[in-house]
Scaffold this motif. Sequence first.
Motif, mmCIF file in Angstrom:
data_model
loop_
_atom_site.group_PDB
_atom_site.id
_atom_site.type_symbol
_atom_site.label_atom_id
_atom_site.label_comp_id
_atom_site.label_asym_id
_atom_site.label_seq_id
_atom_site.Cartn_x
_atom_site.Cartn_y
_atom_site.Cartn_z
ATOM 1 N N PHE A 267 0.832 -1.203 0.000
ATOM 2 C CA PHE A 267 0.000 0.000 0.000
ATOM 3 C C PHE A 267 0.866 1.252 0.000
ATOM 4 C CE2 PHE A 267 -4.347 0.978 0.067
ATOM 5 C CZ PHE A 267 -4.564 2.126 0.816
ATOM 6 N N LYS A 268 1.921 1.217 0.806
ATOM 7 C CA LYS A 268 2.855 2.362 0.845
ATOM 8 C C LYS A 268 3.531 2.553 -0.506
ATOM 9 C CE LYS A 268 4.120 1.850 5.687
ATOM 10 N NZ LYS A 268 5.113 1.231 6.561
ATOM 11 N N ALA A 269 4.000 1.458 -1.098
ATOM 12 C CA ALA A 269 4.709 1.541 -2.382
ATOM 13 C C ALA A 269 3.788 2.015 -3.500
ATOM 14 C CB ALA A 269 5.298 0.177 -2.733
ATOM 15 N N ALA A 270 2.530 1.537 -3.481
ATOM 16 C CA ALA A 270 1.605 1.856 -4.569
ATOM 17 C C ALA A 270 1.048 3.275 -4.480
ATOM 18 C CB ALA A 270 0.459 0.850 -4.581
ATOM 19 N N THR A 271 0.872 3.779 -3.254
ATOM 20 C CA THR A 271 0.203 5.078 -3.105
ATOM 21 C C THR A 271 1.152 6.203 -2.745
ATOM 22 O OG1 THR A 271 -0.265 4.705 -0.747
ATOM 23 C CG2 THR A 271 -1.914 3.935 -2.329
ATOM 24 N N GLY A 272 2.338 5.856 -2.252
ATOM 25 C CA GLY A 272 3.248 6.908 -1.780
ATOM 26 C C GLY A 272 2.592 7.670 -0.650
ATOM 27 N N ASP A 273 2.440 8.984 -0.819
ATOM 28 C CA ASP A 273 1.770 9.796 0.203
ATOM 29 C C ASP A 273 0.333 10.126 -0.191
ATOM 30 O OD1 ASP A 273 4.103 9.944 1.751
ATOM 31 O OD2 ASP A 273 4.876 11.573 0.493
ATOM 32 N N MET B 30 -3.906 -2.046 5.528
ATOM 33 C CA MET B 30 -4.128 -0.812 4.770
ATOM 34 C C MET B 30 -3.849 0.421 5.623
ATOM 35 S SD MET B 30 -7.552 -2.027 2.758
ATOM 36 C CE MET B 30 -7.980 -0.460 2.050
ATOM 37 N N VAL B 31 -4.226 0.368 6.895
ATOM 38 C CA VAL B 31 -3.941 1.492 7.803
ATOM 39 C C VAL B 31 -2.428 1.653 7.956
ATOM 40 C CG1 VAL B 31 -4.075 2.243 10.224
ATOM 41 C CG2 VAL B 31 -6.135 1.475 9.046
ATOM 42 N N ALA B 32 -1.729 0.516 8.073
ATOM 43 C CA ALA B 32 -0.259 0.568 8.156
ATOM 44 C C ALA B 32 0.335 1.176 6.894
ATOM 45 C CB ALA B 32 0.312 -0.829 8.373
ATOM 46 N N GLY B 33 -0.384 1.036 5.773
ATOM 47 C CA GLY B 33 0.088 1.576 4.510
ATOM 48 C C GLY B 33 -0.364 2.992 4.218
ATOM 49 N N GLY B 34 -1.164 3.589 5.134
ATOM 50 C CA GLY B 34 -1.538 4.984 4.936
ATOM 51 C C GLY B 34 -3.016 5.292 4.939
ATOM 52 N N TRP C 190 10.721 -7.978 -9.997
ATOM 53 C CA TRP C 190 10.895 -7.949 -11.449
ATOM 54 C C TRP C 190 9.956 -6.967 -12.144
ATOM 55 C CZ3 TRP C 190 6.553 -9.322 -14.239
ATOM 56 C CH2 TRP C 190 5.540 -9.963 -13.510
ATOM 57 N N LEU C 191 8.920 -6.492 -11.429
ATOM 58 C CA LEU C 191 7.951 -5.583 -12.049
ATOM 59 C C LEU C 191 8.595 -4.229 -12.351
ATOM 60 C CD1 LEU C 191 4.936 -6.678 -9.884
ATOM 61 C CD2 LEU C 191 5.013 -6.785 -12.369
ATOM 62 N N PRO C 192 8.069 -3.502 -13.376
ATOM 63 C CA PRO C 192 8.779 -2.328 -13.902
ATOM 64 C C PRO C 192 8.960 -1.163 -12.948
ATOM 65 C CG PRO C 192 6.594 -2.564 -14.902
ATOM 66 C CD PRO C 192 6.871 -3.816 -14.160
ATOM 67 N N ASN C 193 8.009 -0.942 -12.020
ATOM 68 C CA ASN C 193 8.161 0.192 -11.098
ATOM 69 C C ASN C 193 7.541 -0.115 -9.741
ATOM 70 O OD1 ASN C 193 5.303 0.842 -11.243
ATOM 71 N ND2 ASN C 193 5.745 1.618 -13.300
ATOM 72 N N LYS C 194 7.709 0.819 -8.790
ATOM 73 C CA LYS C 194 7.261 0.614 -7.405
ATOM 74 C C LYS C 194 5.750 0.494 -7.299
ATOM 75 C CE LYS C 194 9.261 2.617 -3.899
ATOM 76 N NZ LYS C 194 9.812 3.653 -2.990
ATOM 77 N N VAL C 195 5.038 1.237 -8.155
ATOM 78 C CA VAL C 195 3.566 1.206 -8.086
ATOM 79 C C VAL C 195 3.053 -0.192 -8.410
ATOM 80 C CG1 VAL C 195 1.423 2.099 -9.096
ATOM 81 C CG2 VAL C 195 3.316 3.662 -8.614
ATOM 82 N N TRP C 196 3.539 -0.773 -9.521
ATOM 83 C CA TRP C 196 3.098 -2.117 -9.895
ATOM 84 C C TRP C 196 3.543 -3.163 -8.877
ATOM 85 C CZ3 TRP C 196 -0.704 -2.962 -12.952
ATOM 86 C CH2 TRP C 196 -0.988 -2.065 -13.988
ATOM 87 N N ALA C 197 4.747 -2.995 -8.360
ATOM 88 C CA ALA C 197 5.238 -3.918 -7.321
ATOM 89 C C ALA C 197 4.364 -3.829 -6.081
ATOM 90 C CB ALA C 197 6.687 -3.592 -6.979
ATOM 91 N N GLY C 198 3.963 -2.604 -5.725
ATOM 92 C CA GLY C 198 3.091 -2.401 -4.563
ATOM 93 C C GLY C 198 1.729 -3.039 -4.752
#
Length: 387
Positions: free
Chosen positions: A44-50, A89-93, A202-210
Amino acid sequence: MTTNTGALAGKSSTPMTSQWLSWLMVVTLIYLLLAAVGAIGDGFKAATGDNAKELFAFATNPFVGLMIGLAATALIQSSSTVTSIIVGMVAGGLPIPIAIPLIMGANIGTSLTSTIVSLGHIRSGEEFHRAFAAATVHDAFNITAVTILLPLELLFHPLQRLSEAFAGLLVHDSVDVDMKSMNFMSTLLSPATDLLEASVAWLPNKVWAGIALIIIGVGLILFVVQAIGKVLRKVMVGRAKDIMHASVGRGPVSGIASGAIITVLVQSSSTTTALIVPLAGTGVFTLKQVYPFTLGTNIGTCVTALLAATAISGPTAELAMQIALVHLLFNLFGITIIYVLPFLRGIPPTIANFLADMAQRSKLYVGAYIGGVFFGLPLLLIGGSQL
């Protein structure tokens, strides 16, 4: 004689070995549950950032959040699963004020199982009336609790404030000590966490990995909660029935305690209520005896979210523990306000008896009730909020 003794010893050791293997499996599954919750938080943190708050802007309407929690739990048929996902999800923001109605909705959604179980008595009029009333008293109590506590929470925030205070006492951060390096749970979970993160590297960026981590985490939680339930039912249901028969008829305090204990033993409030509804249908227990027992199941089911919160370390550990405590406090407040106050205590059984009367008159009411309360109304409100 020696051969017979050896054979008997072999037979007695087999169940013992089976029990040890079952408990080893439970420990392994709990480890996977904790790793899955951590994966959801990290993903959740990786996919959403802030931007987590903006992502859930549609749920800032508390009634929409309530309906999302209700519908998700009704579909998955496990409040333990949904609340564990919410902890991650709360831990992720995900903000606490948005998560609280989701938790309340999960409490309502989980009561669908017992209502479905009562349909097993549908061919016998009086039996079905007793079973349907015993099942829907759980629904009625949870809906009444939300009706009282959600407006109070929106106005005065008692759950948010109390849970924050308790979480602060339970989760300590010292400025002088690097708590992360000393965090036992973080160290214990690091092999699983590293493996899960490596699986999406292996995924292309942090959002997809998240996003991939969230999907893996949710899938793991779904699997683990189901699997734990099956293993614990195999080991504990016989004992659970003994506790139920020994304590349900002894009064409300004993009934609440037995409901909580059995739910902790089998790790599923759905299983616990499903055990008692057929007994109520056949007349072994009355609605008056079943009522406090179902309240205890609400307390027992909070253990999974509290356990899940221990998987979170770092700056969001306190928030994860806070939302798990919200679930517990909501149920304790609900019991204290509704069951302890005489003028409110009779509301859920009255609603349950009314619903049972309607269901006994026409089976169409049963379909309308289940479809409307657990699916139709939530989806209508969620869809309407997007217009």
